[in-house]
Design a protein around this motif. Structure first.
Motif, PDB file in Angstrom:
ATOM      1  N   GLY A 239       0.809  -1.209   0.000  1.00 51.16           N
ATOM      2  CA  GLY A 239       0.000   0.000   0.000  1.00 51.16           C
ATOM      3  C   GLY A 239       0.841   1.256   0.000  1.00 51.16           C
ATOM      4  O   GLY A 239       2.079   1.223  -0.011  1.00 51.16           O
ATOM      5  N   THR A 240       0.160   2.366   0.017  1.00 45.77           N
ATOM      6  CA  THR A 240       0.803   3.671   0.034  1.00 45.77           C
ATOM      7  C   THR A 240       1.531   3.883   1.355  1.00 45.77           C
ATOM      8  O   THR A 240       1.065   3.453   2.410  1.00 45.77           O
ATOM      9  N   VAL A 241       2.678   4.538   1.279  1.00 50.23           N
ATOM     10  CA  VAL A 241       3.390   4.954   2.487  1.00 50.23           C
ATOM     11  C   VAL A 241       3.022   6.406   2.766  1.00 50.23           C
ATOM     12  O   VAL A 241       3.088   7.254   1.871  1.00 50.23           O
ATOM     13  N   VAL A 242       2.625   6.685   3.994  1.00 52.17           N
ATOM     14  CA  VAL A 242       2.193   8.026   4.383  1.00 52.17           C
ATOM     15  C   VAL A 242       3.210   8.602   5.365  1.00 52.17           C
ATOM     16  O   VAL A 242       3.618   7.917   6.311  1.00 52.17           O
ATOM     17  N   GLY A 283     -11.419   4.957   1.190  1.00 46.20           N
ATOM     18  CA  GLY A 283     -10.832   3.747   0.625  1.00 46.20           C
ATOM     19  C   GLY A 283      -9.363   3.859   0.289  1.00 46.20           C
ATOM     20  O   GLY A 283      -8.802   2.948  -0.345  1.00 46.20           O
ATOM     21  N   GLY A 284      -8.712   4.951   0.697  1.00 50.67           N
ATOM     22  CA  GLY A 284      -7.301   5.126   0.415  1.00 50.67           C
ATOM     23  C   GLY A 284      -6.455   4.068   1.111  1.00 50.67           C
ATOM     24  O   GLY A 284      -6.747   3.659   2.237  1.00 50.67           O
ATOM     25  N   SER A 285      -5.412   3.607   0.430  1.00 51.51           N
ATOM     26  CA  SER A 285      -4.568   2.558   0.996  1.00 51.51           C
ATOM     27  C   SER A 285      -3.472   3.162   1.865  1.00 51.51           C
ATOM     28  O   SER A 285      -3.050   4.300   1.674  1.00 51.51           O
ATOM     29  N   CYS A 286      -3.005   2.378   2.812  1.00 56.07           N
ATOM     30  CA  CYS A 286      -1.874   2.794   3.646  1.00 56.07           C
ATOM     31  C   CYS A 286      -1.199   1.544   4.195  1.00 56.07           C
ATOM     32  O   CYS A 286      -1.808   0.791   4.957  1.00 56.07           O
ATOM     33  N   SER A 287       0.034   1.344   3.805  1.00 51.70           N
ATOM     34  CA  SER A 287       0.816   0.249   4.373  1.00 51.70           C
ATOM     35  C   SER A 287       1.267   0.627   5.773  1.00 51.70           C
ATOM     36  O   SER A 287       1.028  -0.117   6.730  1.00 51.70           O
ATOM     37  N   TYR A 288       1.911   1.775   5.881  1.00 58.42           N
ATOM     38  CA  TYR A 288       2.351   2.259   7.189  1.00 58.42           C
ATOM     39  C   TYR A 288       2.494   3.770   7.155  1.00 58.42           C
ATOM     40  O   TYR A 288       2.634   4.379   6.088  1.00 58.42           O
ATOM     41  N   VAL A 289       2.438   4.365   8.325  1.00 60.29           N
ATOM     42  CA  VAL A 289       2.710   5.791   8.503  1.00 60.29           C
ATOM     43  C   VAL A 289       4.088   5.928   9.125  1.00 60.29           C
ATOM     44  O   VAL A 289       4.424   5.243  10.092  1.00 60.29           O
ATOM     45  N   PHE A 290       4.879   6.814   8.546  1.00 60.11           N
ATOM     46  CA  PHE A 290       6.219   7.091   9.066  1.00 60.11           C
ATOM     47  C   PHE A 290       6.273   8.542   9.529  1.00 60.11           C
ATOM     48  O   PHE A 290       5.841   9.444   8.820  1.00 60.11           O
TER      49      PHE A 290
END
Length: 593
Positions: A239-242, A283-290
């Motif tokens: 997923g997206t990285v935020v 519905g936005g994807s997120c692998s992890y938040v940094f």
């Protein structure tokens, strides 16, 4: 210890004491910083010590040169070397990426070879020196190169144990030899136990599961720890990285090329978190938040408690970089799935070794996060931290807690002084960036560890930034600081650098983007030392402020405070022109790209 005036340190050398493994440089002056940024060889060739992840340097450069001679590389060609073949794929990916802009390379610019020296297998990337800028991403921004101690150990073995295992068509060619990696010593286990001990010390609440040494993974650099976590996390949860807030520029350059996308909220405000929540709800994807906590270089802090609520609801991981304050000061176990730390900085303290750690939090297993991440990280792990580097990290960190007591006091004293100066119309100091004078202070304060007899004042670490009103004032202030001048933080002596101008200033659009959330060109970043006294540090800053007023005046920005007065860039522009006109000594090297 008496205050060490940096004017007594030889230009281009490290902080004293100097040695073969030092990772700092003293290259004073704003003009020098801009030349270093732009690859001015008249500056680079004079430097005798520098942060080794910028480029193979010193012993590493000697070793790679000797390898090149052994292979009889064609004239003008050079190589880098790594401990595993997967770096080949990464170098291809990043080197040919559109993000490299004018330094972008093609597939044909790289050649791949494997050699073995002293029982260690090395995976070489060979390229022409003119393509260097586009061929060093993995070394610079992934931090997956080898240390100066590895080079020192292997250099004398080239003559008696060098084996050329051949050239290969690419990362997926058949017959590529399996890597040997590096042996693990007793110091690795002791170092993991020490990190776990600090993670469990004086916590803000009781936990069911203390961090165990088996929850800590060690890497050869801090960036390598981020990269390896990213590979594991996106495999388990694509997923997206935020990212929230300002982050180290190598982290930025690496994450912006994430296969599944990259999103950034700079201010780290509650409004940003609300936008992020709306993104997730849609519905936005997120692998992890940094996020860095506090962030480098503007020391803002995100509402991690609110972020934890969102993570529990939507299942993404929270990764917190605690390098600035460090686990001496911060207990992040209530909120973070993973705590990442650059051991190179204050944990080591003596600026002569690199390393990084990932600490998994066994108290958070939301959506099977701890179990899944631990399995993925353990499965992919191969040791690349050399035993002598682990030995040095262990020895250096013996006095970590005692050093942090002094660091906190010195940084608090300097920040309080600069805040007071910012209220004085006689000085054009716009603000100091350090808690409690930065956004999110209440969030950062809530995660400070409990005071103890041996650590009575938990705080926020060595790093702060001071923002002047105009660019010419910033340049005059910086040029008159008698601290050692160069990148790094958490060392024994005070260091300063025009961080934002150095890492973002070359690209006006990039500079404007980061300035919009607070990382402005008019800032000087200062990392206080722990061998100095606060009054000496403040005295040096006071002298620089007084000289700045004499040289650049005390004019201020307009009431909105968002642009400099017309004369505010005069001196900086003049220096930029001088650097740009040095065309005869320029090369295609950019240590800060």
């Amino acid at each position: 210890m008496p205050f060490i005036d940096a004017t007594t340190t030889e230009w281009g050398c490290s902080l004293p004491p100097q040695g073969p493994h030092t990772i700092t440089t003293h290259a004073p002056g704003y003009k020098t910083a801009m030349g270093l940024r732009d690859g001015d060889m008249s500056i680079i060739t004079r430097i005798k010590s520098i942060y080794p992840r910028f480029s193979p340097f010193g012993l590493a450069a000697q070793f790679l040169g000797a390898v090149g001679q052994q292979l009889a590389l064609p004239e003008g060609y050079m190589c880098t070397a790594y401990l595993s073949p997967e770096t080949w794929r990464a170098e291809l990916h990043h080197g040919t990426s559109e993000h490299r802009k004018e330094s972008r390379i093609t597939r044909d610019d790289l050649k791949f070879r494997v050699v073995e020296i002293g029982g260690v297998r090395l995976y070489l990337v060979v390229f022409h020196a003119m393509k260097r800028r586009g061929s060093l991403f993995v070394w610079q921004h992934r931090g997956l190169g080898f240390s100066s101690r590895v080079a020192q150990a292997l250099l004398p073995r080239i003559e008696d144990s060098f084996t050329d295992l051949g050239e290969f068509a690419g990362p997926d060619a058949p017959g590529i030899p399996e890597p040997t990696y590096l042996p693990v010593g007793e110091s690795h286990q002791l170092l993991k136990e020490r990190v776990a001990e600090y993670m469990n010390r004086a916590t803000i609440q009781d936990y069911d599961h203390p961090v165990d040494a088996s929850d800590v993974t060690l890497y050869q650099t801090g960036m390598a720890a981020i990269v390896r976590f990213h590979e594991a996390a996106t495999k388990v949860r694509p997923g997206t990285v935020v990212v929230f807030g300002s982050i180290f520029h190598s982290t930025w350059h690496f994450l912006e090329e994430n296969e599944h996308g990259f999103k950034h909220w700079g201010p780290s405000s509650d409004a940003d978190l609300a936008e992020f929540e709306a993104y997730l709800e849609a519905g936005g994807s997120c692998s992890y938040v940094f996020t860095e906590f506090p962030s480098n270089p503007i020391l803002t802090s995100l509402n991690l408690a609110r972020l934890r609520q969102l993570a529990d609801k939507y299942g993404f991981y929270i990764v917190v970089d605690d390098t600035l304050a460090g686990f001496a000061n911060m207990d992040l176990l209530p909120v973070a799935d993973v705590v990442w730390t650059s051991l190179t900085k204050a944990f080591s303290g003596y600026a002569d070794v690199m390393g990084g750690s990932l600490s998994l939090n066994p108290n958070i297993n939301n959506n099977n996060s701890y179990t899944a991440l631990k399995a993925a990280i353990d499965e992919q792990f191969h040791n690349e931290l050399f035993v002598p580097d682990a030995d040095t990290l262990l020895s250096n960190s013996d006095d970590y807690l005692a050093r942090c007591v002094k660091i906190n006091r010195n940084a608090n004293a300097l920040a309080a002084f600069l805040h007071q100066v910012s209220q004085d119309p006689a000085y054009p100091v716009r603000r100091v960036l350090y808690p409690p004078y930065t956004a999110g202070f209440e969030h950062a304060k809530s995660f400070l560890r409990r005071p103890t007899a041996d650590f009575p004042e938990p705080g926020f670490g060595p790093l702060l930034s001071v923002e002047l009103e105009t660019m010419d004032q910033m340049v005059a202030f910086y040029d008159n600081l008698t601290f050692h001048q160069g990148p790094h933080l958490g060392a024994h002596l005070t260091l300063c650098v025009p961080f934002n101008a150095l890492v973002f200033g070359k690209d006006p659009d990039e500079a404007a983007y980061h300035a919009a959330y607070g990382s402005r060109q008019e800032q000087v970043r200062i990392s206080v030392g722990f061998t100095e006294e606060a009054e000496d540090i403040i005295g040096a800053v006071q002298k620089a402020l007084d000289t700045m007023v004499e040289v650049a005046g005390r004019g201020r920005r307009d009431e909105a405070g968002e642009k400099a007065v017309d004369e505010g860039r005069v001196l900086a522009d003049e220096i930029e022109r001088e650097v740009a006109e040095d065309g005869d000594v320029k090369t295609d090297i950019n240590l800060m790209s």
